[in-house]
Scaffold this active site. Structure first.
Site, short mmCIF file in Angstrom:
data_model
loop_
_atom_site.label_atom_id
_atom_site.label_comp_id
_atom_site.label_asym_id
_atom_site.label_seq_id
_atom_site.Cartn_x
_atom_site.Cartn_y
_atom_site.Cartn_z
N THR A 1 0.83 -1.22 0.00
CA THR A 1 0.00 0.00 0.00
C THR A 1 0.86 1.25 0.00
O THR A 1 1.92 1.29 0.62
CB THR A 1 -0.90 0.00 1.24
OG1 THR A 1 -1.71 -1.18 1.23
CG2 THR A 1 -1.81 1.22 1.27
N GLY B 1 2.94 -2.79 8.50
CA GLY B 1 3.13 -3.02 9.94
C GLY B 1 4.60 -3.24 10.26
O GLY B 1 5.28 -4.00 9.58
N GLU C 1 -6.13 -5.83 4.01
CA GLU C 1 -6.15 -7.09 3.27
C GLU C 1 -7.32 -7.11 2.30
O GLU C 1 -7.80 -8.16 1.88
CB GLU C 1 -6.20 -8.29 4.20
CG GLU C 1 -5.41 -9.47 3.68
CD GLU C 1 -3.98 -9.09 3.37
OE1 GLU C 1 -3.22 -8.83 4.31
OE2 GLU C 1 -3.62 -9.02 2.18
#
Ligand SMILES: CC/C=C\C/C=C\C/C=C\C/C=C/C(=O)SCCNC(=O)CCNC(=O)[C@H](O)C(C)(C)COP(=O)(O)OP(=O)(O)OC[C@H]1O[C@@H](n2cnc3c(N)ncnc32)[C@H](O)[C@@H]1OP(=O)(O)O
Ligand SMILES: Cc1cc2nc3c(=O)[nH]c(=O)nc-3n(C[C@H](O)[C@H](O)[C@H](O)COP(=O)(O)OP(=O)(O)OC[C@H]3O[C@@H](n4cnc5c(N)ncnc54)[C@H](O)[C@@H]3O)c2cc1C
Length: 551
Positions: free
Chosen positions: A34, A73, A317
């Site tokens: 992303t 993350g 996701e």
């Protein structure tokens, strides 16, 4: 996501080099796909990886602010490697997005490498124990071998070679995590309903008659209506998760044998099941919080954290809407297969009833309700296709007609998923309880009936359109649902205890096994820093001057 992608996108030689280091935590990685400007539209990603045959390296670049990787993350301060998804250029040609292993920090000093800009994206609604980060490249070179080359390769001279048999092989990790997220949804919803049901058995509030003692709030029908669907849904999601995992494993095994035929159905199933399971779990966890009154709003209840954690899964996701549209794409093709008289895959075989032109006779048995959900899904898909074709006949392009029909397409996909989930829920319970005691069978059947009655009553409008259900049938079903809640009440605490979730896992003053709610709430309150001293220093710096008119 770092390790699954190494497993799914690397050649055996690359796995032999990277996997042991990753599994041994010698390197720590994340999955950076992303960007600030794109998350859903993978083909629109802007980060570039341009091959230079002179140096046999890829030059990584972030050409715009919106091309900065955003969200991954652990990216901000934890990882020293990333899987970066970038547009691959070689010999002046763009070959679309491909994954690359990129070292972003020095393995000894942990300093960002020259040409790498990395940092934290700031506070979020939840997930604040994860350092989600941003990442930009300024002509940062990586070795050619760092391109993950299982599905495509760039040779030393810059020649691009396509290896994978299906066009979306690089999307495999997302399917894998979507499958896992269905299980995550079940697990987190089980925690929330354990907390809320146990608390509702302890909490007494209001006395219907002036002399009597206050009732356990779990005795109220409205409280049972809020909570028992949560228990049933946790079971439904867990059983669907196990079923989906087997479907995923079977498809992976087939792909290893070179057969990609079942991949489209797996993509459609993993998309809608991930979408519905995460959305249902997030909204029902919030419903569990509502059921706990003010104490449900305390962080010490554990419910706000659970909601903040799970509501993110509706987005990451694959956003809810996007994934349902992916399933809708598969359903429209299945509809066309029925028209062409071609065989259908098992999960859409019910679509043939879309062509009977008749309303399904209403049958309030569990199997009858499941058939009704299938008729509803088939009917919604049929009317959606009619809208699509009406727009095409008006002269619109397929893309325009599709976009204008997406509200109905999403509704058809949601109905399909509800039918699949309901079918799996009941059949898995029957399979798993063959040798169970009559009491266990009874309780689990009561729960799947709650699920079926609840969703039938939520979808009465559609049932009136696509089945012969009458007003009196609906009235009778409502009474039967309300009676069923009362039958479940005596076992409610035992049923959530059966999730067998330890206090350390629940993290909840309301849901601990011993039921000492008020003592635990007070003990947690004492941990507030504001209780460190009787008068906080802000009295002297702000309150007192204000009261004396000196601020
Ligand atoms: C276990 C976890 C526990 C707790 C969680 C803890 C930590 C995890 C926390 C966070 C992790 C989060 C990570 C991320 O969010 S990673 C980034 C995720 N991003 C996305 O999911 C992006 C979503 N977008 C897409 O998937 C694609 O852009 C999209 C599918 C929407 C469109 O792709 P594209 O434009 O390339 O394709 P289409 O033109 O729509 O379709 C072409 C064709 O391809 C088929 N297709 C598409 N995707 C797949 C797939 N994944 N697998 C198989 N096939 C796929 C599609 O059906 C079309 O086929 P056809 O109809 O035959 O043409
Ligand atoms: C907690 C968290 C952790 C994350 N971790 C990671 C990670 O580790 N790695 C990573 O790469 N990413 C990660 N992400 C990013 C995540 O994958 C994206 O946020 C997600 O894919 C949604 O994309 P987006 O943010 O661009 O939303 P958008 O797609 O911009 O969505 C905005 C709105 O537009 C709508 N929309 C978009 N396109 C269409 C369309 N074609 N038709 C109809 N409606 C449309 C959406 O439905 C939504 O309502 C994480 C996100 C979160 C919240």
């Amino acid at each position: 996501m770092f390790v699954p992608t190494l497993m799914g996108q690397c050649t055996p030689e690359q796995q032999a080099y990277w996997l042991p280091r990753a599994l041994d935590m010698q390197i720590i990685g994340t999955y950076a796909q992303t960007e600030l400007g794109h998350g859903t539209f993978i083909r629109g990603l802007e980060t570039t990886a341009t091959y230079d045959p002179e140096t046999e390296t890829f030059v990584m670049n972030s050409p715009t602010l919106t091309s900065y990787k955003w969200w991954a993350g652990g990216l901000a301060k934890t990882v020293n490697y990333c899987i970066v998804v970038a547009q691959l250029y070689t010999k002046g040609v763009c070959h679309g997005t491909h994954p690359f292993i990129v070292q972003i920090r020095d393995e000894e000093t942990h300093m960002p490498r020259p040409g790498v800009k990395v940092g934290d994206i700031g506070p979020k609604l939840g997930f604040n124990t994860a350092d989600n980060g941003y990442l930009g490249f300024d002509n940062y070179r990586i070795p050619r071998d760092n391109m993950m080359m299982k599905n495509a390769q760039v040779l030393k001279d810059g020649t691009y070679v396509k290896v994978a048999r299906h066009g979306k092989a690089t999307y495999g990790t997302m399917v894998f995590v979507r499958v896992l997220l269905v299980n995550e949804a079940a697990f987190n919803l089980a925690k929330a309903c354990t907390i809320a049901v146990r608390y509702s058995a302890i909490r007494r509030q209001c006395s219907p008659d002036s002399e009597g003692s206050e009732l356990q709030v779990l005795d109220y029908s409205t409280q049972q209506h809020k909570l028992f669907i949560c228990i049933a849904t946790a079971h439904a999601l867990q059983l669907n998760s196990t079923w989906l995992w087997k479907t995923f494993s079977d498809t992976l095994a087939a792909i290893k044998q070179g057969n990609v035929d079942t991949l489209p159905e797996l993509h459609a199933l993993s998309s809608c099941l991930k979408a519905l399971s995460t959305a249902d779990a997030a909204s029902l966890i919030e419903q569990c919080r509502h059921a706990c009154g003010g104490h449900g709003y305390m962080m010490s209840s554990g419910l706000p954290y659970l909601y903040a954690f799970v509501t993110a899964t509706r987005t990451y996701e694959g956003d809810y809407t996007i994934l349902l549209l992916q399933t809708a794409r598969f359903l429209v093709k299945a509809y066309e297969q029925v028209e062409a008289g071609k065989p259908l895959t098992p999960t859409v075989s019910y679509l043939s009833q879309a062509f009977t032109g008749k309303k399904l006779p209403w049958d309030s048995s569990p199997d009858g309700i499941i058939r009704a959900f299938q008729a509803l899904a088939a009917g919604k898909l049929s009317s959606t296709v009619k809208s699509l074709r009406k727009r095409l006949e008006s002269g619109l392009s397929y893309e325009q007609a599709w976009e204008l029909s997406t509200i109905q397409l999403n509704g058809a996909a949601e109905a399909h998923c509800r039918a699949v989930m309901s079918q799996n829920y009941k059949s898995e319970i029957e399979r798993l309880t063959v040798n169970s005691s009559p009491n266990v069978k009874l309780v689990l059947q009561q729960l799947y009936k709650v699920y079926l009655y609840y969703w039938a009553l939520e979808r009465t409008g559609d049932l009136l359109l696509y089945t012969s259900i009458s007003e009196s049938d609906i009235f009778e079903l409502q009474l039967r649902y309300e009676g069923l809640l009362k039958e479940i009440r005596p076992n409610a605490v035992g049923i959530v205890d059966a999730f067998d979730l330890r206090d350390e896992v629940l993290h909840s003053a309301l849901g601990s096994y011993d039921g000492n709610v008020y003592e635990r709430l007070m003990a947690e309150a004492q941990k507030s820093p504001l209780n460190a001293e009787p008068v906080n220093q802000t009295f002297h710096t702000y309150l007192k001057p204000m009261m004396k008119g000196k601020l």
